[in-house]
Design an enzyme around this catalytic site. Structure first.
Site, PDB file in Angstrom:
ATOM      1  N   HIS A 168      -7.233   0.701  -5.383  1.00  0.00           N
ATOM      2  CA  HIS A 168      -6.881   0.934  -6.786  1.00  0.00           C
ATOM      3  C   HIS A 168      -7.964   1.765  -7.443  1.00  0.00           C
ATOM      4  CE1 HIS A 168      -5.733   0.166 -10.938  1.00  0.00           C
ATOM      5  NE2 HIS A 168      -4.538  -0.096 -10.439  1.00  0.00           N
ATOM      6  N   ASP A 201       1.284  -4.255  -5.632  1.00  0.00           N
ATOM      7  CA  ASP A 201       2.452  -3.850  -4.849  1.00  0.00           C
ATOM      8  C   ASP A 201       2.479  -4.453  -3.447  1.00  0.00           C
ATOM      9  OD1 ASP A 201       3.594  -2.231  -6.828  1.00  0.00           O
ATOM     10  OD2 ASP A 201       2.140  -0.657  -6.398  1.00  0.00           O
TER      11      ASP A 201
HETATM   12  N1  CMC Z   1      -5.863   3.096   2.916  1.00  0.00           N
HETATM   13  C1  CMC Z   1      -6.881   3.725   3.522  1.00  0.00           C
HETATM   14  N2  CMC Z   1      -7.898   4.323   2.867  1.00  0.00           N
HETATM   15  C2  CMC Z   1      -7.858   4.293   1.530  1.00  0.00           C
HETATM   16  C3  CMC Z   1      -6.820   3.643   0.833  1.00  0.00           C
HETATM   17  C4  CMC Z   1      -5.794   3.020   1.578  1.00  0.00           C
HETATM   18  N3  CMC Z   1      -4.798   2.397   0.957  1.00  0.00           N
HETATM   19  N4  CMC Z   1      -7.035   3.784  -0.504  1.00  0.00           N
HETATM   20  C5  CMC Z   1      -8.156   4.488  -0.635  1.00  0.00           C
HETATM   21  N5  CMC Z   1      -8.664   4.794   0.590  1.00  0.00           N
HETATM   22  C6  CMC Z   1      -9.914   5.517   0.863  1.00  0.00           C
HETATM   23  C7  CMC Z   1      -9.753   7.002   0.644  1.00  0.00           C
HETATM   24  O1  CMC Z   1      -9.367   7.654   1.828  1.00  0.00           O
HETATM   25  C8  CMC Z   1     -11.100   7.407   0.157  1.00  0.00           C
HETATM   26  O2  CMC Z   1     -11.958   7.519   1.272  1.00  0.00           O
HETATM   27  P1  CMC Z   1     -13.183   8.585   1.267  1.00  0.00           P
HETATM   28  O3  CMC Z   1     -14.068   8.189   0.131  1.00  0.00           O
HETATM   29  O4  CMC Z   1     -13.805   8.405   2.623  1.00  0.00           O
HETATM   30  O5  CMC Z   1     -12.552   9.924   1.089  1.00  0.00           O
HETATM   31  C9  CMC Z   1     -11.589   6.202  -0.651  1.00  0.00           C
HETATM   32  O6  CMC Z   1     -10.879   5.079  -0.112  1.00  0.00           O
HETATM   33  C10 CMC Z   1     -11.305   6.312  -2.148  1.00  0.00           C
HETATM   34  O7  CMC Z   1      -9.928   6.584  -2.288  1.00  0.00           O
HETATM   35  P2  CMC Z   1      -9.334   7.588  -3.370  1.00  0.00           P
HETATM   36  O8  CMC Z   1      -8.017   8.084  -2.879  1.00  0.00           O
HETATM   37  O9  CMC Z   1     -10.371   8.600  -3.732  1.00  0.00           O
HETATM   38  O10 CMC Z   1      -9.145   6.593  -4.584  1.00  0.00           O
HETATM   39  P3  CMC Z   1      -8.214   6.808  -5.803  1.00  0.00           P
HETATM   40  O11 CMC Z   1      -8.752   5.973  -6.883  1.00  0.00           O
HETATM   41  O12 CMC Z   1      -8.067   8.269  -6.067  1.00  0.00           O
HETATM   42  O13 CMC Z   1      -6.784   6.257  -5.295  1.00  0.00           O
HETATM   43  C11 CMC Z   1      -4.968   4.830  -4.809  1.00  0.00           C
HETATM   44  C12 CMC Z   1      -6.271   5.010  -5.606  1.00  0.00           C
HETATM   45  C13 CMC Z   1      -4.245   3.583  -5.311  1.00  0.00           C
HETATM   46  C14 CMC Z   1      -4.045   6.051  -5.035  1.00  0.00           C
HETATM   47  C15 CMC Z   1      -5.294   4.681  -3.307  1.00  0.00           C
HETATM   48  O14 CMC Z   1      -6.105   3.553  -3.109  1.00  0.00           O
HETATM   49  C16 CMC Z   1      -4.038   4.608  -2.423  1.00  0.00           C
HETATM   50  O15 CMC Z   1      -3.529   5.655  -2.029  1.00  0.00           O
HETATM   51  N6  CMC Z   1      -3.542   3.366  -2.120  1.00  0.00           N
HETATM   52  C17 CMC Z   1      -2.276   3.223  -1.405  1.00  0.00           C
HETATM   53  C18 CMC Z   1      -1.107   3.381  -2.353  1.00  0.00           C
HETATM   54  C19 CMC Z   1      -0.929   2.179  -3.253  1.00  0.00           C
HETATM   55  O16 CMC Z   1      -0.989   1.037  -2.826  1.00  0.00           O
HETATM   56  N7  CMC Z   1      -0.670   2.442  -4.549  1.00  0.00           N
HETATM   57  C20 CMC Z   1      -0.440   1.387  -5.545  1.00  0.00           C
HETATM   58  C21 CMC Z   1      -1.524   1.319  -6.564  1.00  0.00           C
HETATM   59  S1  CMC Z   1      -1.478  -0.188  -7.555  1.00  0.00           S
HETATM   60  C22 CMC Z   1      -0.027  -0.099  -8.471  1.00  0.00           C
HETATM   61  C23 CMC Z   1      -0.046   0.986  -9.480  1.00  0.00           C
HETATM   62  O17 CMC Z   1      -0.841   0.936 -10.412  1.00  0.00           O
HETATM   63  O18 CMC Z   1       0.776   1.892  -9.342  1.00  0.00           O
END
Ligand code: CMC
Length: 431
Positions: A315, A372
């Site tokens: 998140h 989720d």
């Molecule tokens: N699986 C594997 N690696 C992950 C995941 C994951 N679910 N989420 C984040 N990471 C890694 C990412 O690759 C990155 O690694 P690095 O620093 O080495 O490049 C690091 O963690 C930080 O991730 P980010 O993508 O920069 O973080 P963000 O804040 O931009 O993204 C997120 C947040 C929710 C989009 C992401 O965690 C994700 O894609 N999760 C899976 C989708 C999901 O479950 N979404 C629902 C969110 S909660 C409900 C809502 O509010 O909609």
């Protein structure tokens, strides 16, 4: 006590002073850069708005480090146990919980708008059953503007009730068409809510609109409306998430509420946002169908060359447990147990969570299960098809979207219009 109201910084040997903005909690602080370009020629660069506060808001608050969520100051754990979804909606929209009279008149106003016009039915009739329910919901919400338009904030008061009443009808129609049930109007029933007030039972009626069949009285195990009520409340608001920010941007240009919510629904559809609830179940089914080798999938999620991510984990704000996920997990276990279902997906989800929480990759990056991760298991137990999970999320998020849309208008916030750093061609001529 808050700290300095000014920060000093140097650009190319020149010192600048920038004001600091504090929130209710002093550790919520921002450097106000609204005059930065005018004074220095620089703008800031923050893709994904990771460090950008776009507004001041008093609707909800997340402490991502502690894993806390407040609606208008009340912890989510208290709201879940003491309030109905309708009370929560009132709270988000109006700032305070309703007294008995306010709750009754709020509910009554929703009941008043509990129908949709024949014209909408005609349009709905033409939509093929295989269209994605989120596309249908977003389109029909926007189409409602033709029948319930408003241009002043006074008229817009009614629009909140229209939407609270009509969005569940549109969702139910979509479900009924999808599964081949006859389309029919809604009977409103009175039942007691958590506080024993005679209240329009929004959630019970929502389920009845979805699942009732002709010539049979509608019976439902009480564990289902109770679980759905909790899910709606947990989804009701979550400060500046992508869909809410979308709604706020539309509000900033004075787009009407219905089209703003329609855009919010489209934003929510994305798999990294609300669409993750569908993606989680699909992922768990894939893991199960391919032999249940959890470790292999975790390795895929860790592999930077592989686009796969563990859906339902991570998140932007929570760097600790998502407090909603803790509640949803308990609700899922309760539903499965009370309905006497044996669900291999729930067992797999729990096993996956346990392993992931001990994995250094996820621990270092502070990736915890989000709301989720378990919600789809509950929807599935209720009989909601996978591609309608995010519709259920939208029904819950509606009061939050409306509250943010209203806050933007009342605070007379400026048009939301970011800048960019252009990296295309320099000016050139066509030869
Ligand atoms: N699986 C594997 N690696 C992950 C995941 C994951 N679910 N989420 C984040 N990471 C890694 C990412 O690759 C990155 O690694 P690095 O620093 O080495 O490049 C690091 O963690 C930080 O991730 P980010 O993508 O920069 O973080 P963000 O804040 O931009 O993204 C997120 C947040 C929710 C989009 C992401 O965690 C994700 O894609 N999760 C899976 C989708 C999901 O479950 N979404 C629902 C969110 S909660 C409900 C809502 O509010 O909609």
């Amino acid at each position: 006590m808050c700290f300095s109201n000014i920060v000093n910084f140097d650009i190319n040997g020149c010192n600048y002073k920038l004001p600091v903005v504090y929130g209710t909690y002093c550790y919520e602080k921002a450097i106000n850069i609204s005059q930065l370009r005018e004074n220095t020629g620089f703008i800031t660069f923050d893709p994904g708005f990771k460090n950008t506060g776009i507004t001041k808001s008093s609707i909800s608050f997340i402490d991502g480090e502690k894993g806390e969520l407040l609606y208008r100051g009340y912890p989510i754990e208290q709201i879940i146990n003491k309030c109905s979804f309708i009370e929560t909606s009132y709270l988000l929209l109006n700032g305070e919980l309703p007294n008995t009279g306010q709750l009754k008149s709020f509910s009554k106003r929703i009941e008043e708008f509990n129908s949709i016009s024949k014209e909408i039915y005609k349009i709905f009739d033409k939509i093929p059953a295989f269209y994605h329910p989120m596309g249908i919901l977003s389109s029909l919400t926007c189409i409602l503007t033709a029948f319930t338009d408003s241009s002043t904030i006074q008229e817009e008061k009614d629009i909140y009730f229209h939407l609270l009443a009509k969005l569940p009808i549109l969702a139910a129609l979509t479900y009924r068409k999808k599964v081949g049930l006859p389309i029919h109007y809604v009977d409103v029933e009175k039942t007691t809510n958590n506080n024993n007030n005679l209240d329009y039972n929004y959630t019970y009626n929502l389920l009845k609109m979805f699942f009732s069949v002709p010539k049979k009285s509608y019976q439902i195990n009480p564990v289902i409306p109770d679980a759905l009520e909790k899910l709606l409340i947990l989804h009701a608001d979550h400060e500046q998430n992508c869909s809410t920010t979308t709604v706020r941007l539309l509000s900033s240009v004075h787009a009407n509420l219905l089209s703003s919510v329609s855009a919010g629904i489209s934003a929510l559809w994305g798999r990294l946002h609300g669409g993750a609830n569908q993606a989680v179940i699909e992922m768990l089914e894939n893991i199960l169908n391919s032999g249940g080798n959890i470790k292999k999938w975790i390795e895929k999620a860790k592999d930077k060359k592989d686009p796969f991510r563990l859906m339902g984990f991570g998140h932007r704000i929570y760097k600790n447990f998502d407090p909603r996920a803790k509640i949803v997990k308990k609700v899922a276990e309760n539903v499965i147990q009370k309905l006497g279902i044996s669900d291999p997906i729930l067992e797999l989800a729990k096993e996956l969570e346990e392993i992931v929480l001990k994995e250094p990759y996820f621990m270092e990056k502070k990736l915890y299960p989000n709301i989720d991760f378990y919600s789809g298991i509950i929807y599935q137990a209720m009989g909601i098809p996978k591609d309608m999970f995010t519709v259920m999320f939208a029904l819950g998020r509606l009061p939050g979207w409306m509250a943010h849309w209203k806050e933007m208008r009342l605070n007379r916030e400026p048009i939301g219009r970011p800048r960019q750093i252009y990296i295309g061609y320099k000016k050139r001529n066509i030869h």
